[in-house]
Design a protein around this motif. Structure first.
Motif, short mmCIF file in Angstrom:
data_model
loop_
_atom_site.label_atom_id
_atom_site.label_comp_id
_atom_site.label_asym_id
_atom_site.label_seq_id
_atom_site.Cartn_x
_atom_site.Cartn_y
_atom_site.Cartn_z
N SER A 1 48.16 80.35 32.69
CA SER A 1 47.24 81.27 32.03
C SER A 1 47.23 82.63 32.71
N ARG B 1 44.71 84.14 33.64
CA ARG B 1 43.72 84.03 34.71
C ARG B 1 44.37 83.58 36.02
N LYS C 1 46.56 86.41 37.48
CA LYS C 1 45.73 87.41 38.14
C LYS C 1 45.19 86.88 39.48
N TYR C 2 44.75 85.62 39.49
CA TYR C 2 44.22 85.03 40.72
C TYR C 2 45.30 85.00 41.81
N LYS D 1 45.19 91.44 32.13
CA LYS D 1 43.74 91.50 31.98
C LYS D 1 43.22 90.14 31.55
N VAL D 2 42.06 89.83 32.09
CA VAL D 2 41.47 88.51 31.82
C VAL D 2 40.08 88.69 31.24
N ASN D 3 39.83 87.96 30.17
CA ASN D 3 38.50 87.97 29.58
C ASN D 3 37.68 86.87 30.25
N ASN D 4 36.64 87.30 30.96
CA ASN D 4 35.83 86.33 31.70
C ASN D 4 34.67 85.78 30.87
N LYS E 1 32.55 83.54 28.32
CA LYS E 1 32.56 82.12 28.01
C LYS E 1 31.77 81.86 26.72
#
Length: 276
Positions: free
Chosen positions: A134, A136, A139-140, A174-177, A179
């Motif tokens: 992913s 995410r 990025k991590y 870019k990550v959409n955080n 939920k």
């Protein structure tokens, strides 16, 4: 490759197939240059990219000379100093150790910090991508490298810039955080019971929203002429779909609420006016 920069079309040659260039590389370079055009920094043509690589190589050589007394590898910095200076919860520590061991150590663990270049970071991101990981996680993983450099710089283990700092040309995804959170049936029932005691109008509006999926603005702007009691439908103009009419089925509970409301209504709007 060809792309647009502002109002100008840019054509940038890469080289011959016999030199190792192929369609996939051309696409990757084109994507990089477009990203840099949009971001407003970094090389925007292959000529600028080659000069960037030359400058980076020269800078790396100078950094290597400056860092000879701090000739620590990426893995040595992580194993010895990363968690010495980075205070995190046990779960986060386990996660970041797993990320480093799985995705970073084999790629750049044996390199000193001054030897790590743009292509190494790109390779790590590419390996994650082809493994269907992913954005995410990508990025991590890059964040772990960024933290490592920040620690090394702050504690004088490395003299140079962070290749993943704010001025870097490298772009992490870019990550959409956000939920999604949905009410359970029990929670919805509890909400309606509370609202019914406090405001019957709000109770009606929320009942309609929960049982039809209508948006707040649609409910507040709802007119009696839009309600087809005979067929059990609410017909509204969908402003998000070229103004087409959307027909929404009503539950028996919504029908009863609206019939009772219509009996004492003195407005063309179901709820008095669209600003309620």
């Amino acid at each position: 490759i060809r792309y647009t920069s502002g109002s100008k079309t840019v054509t940038s040659g890469l080289g011959w197939a016999t030199e190792g260039f192929n369609e996939k590389q051309a696409t990757e370079y084109r994507t990089l240059f477009i990203q840099n055009v949009l971001a407003g920094n970094g090389p925007k043509t292959f000529k600028e990219y080659k000069q960037f690589r030359i400058d980076e190589e020269n800078k790396g050589k100078q950094l290597a000379l400056d860092n000879q007394k701090y000739n620590l590898t990426c893995a040595e910095v992580f194993d010895t100093y990363y968690f010495k200076y980075r205070n995190v919860k046990p779960n986060t520590k386990r996660t970041e150790i797993g990320i480093f061991n799985t995705w970073i150590r084999s790629e750049i663990g044996n390199l000193t910090l001054s030897e790590i270049k743009y292509d190494h970071l790109q390779q790590i991101a590419h390996r994650l991508k082809i493994s269907d990981k992913s954005p995410r996680l990508v990025k991590y993983t890059l964040d772990v490298i960024r933290h490592l450099y920040n620690i090394a710089i702050k504690h004088k283990l490395y003299k140079g810039e962070n290749p993943l700092g704010k001025n870097s040309i490298f772009r992490a995804p870019k990550v959409n955080n956000g939920k999604d959170r949905f009410l359970s049936d029990a929670e919805a029932m509890q909400l309606l019971l509370e609202l019914k005691q406090r405001s019957f109008i709000t109770y009606m509006q929320c009942s309609i929203a929960l049982q039809t999926g209508m948006r707040k603005t649609e409910i507040l702007a709802l007119k009696w002429e839009c309600i087809d009691f005979s067929n059990g439908l609410i017909n509204i103009r969908d402003t998000k779909n070229n103004g087409k009419t959307r027909s929404i089925p009503m539950t028996s509970h919504v029908v009863k609420l609206l019939i009772d409301k219509k009996a004492d209504s003195g407005s063309v709007y179901v709820f008095g006016n669209k600003n309620n």
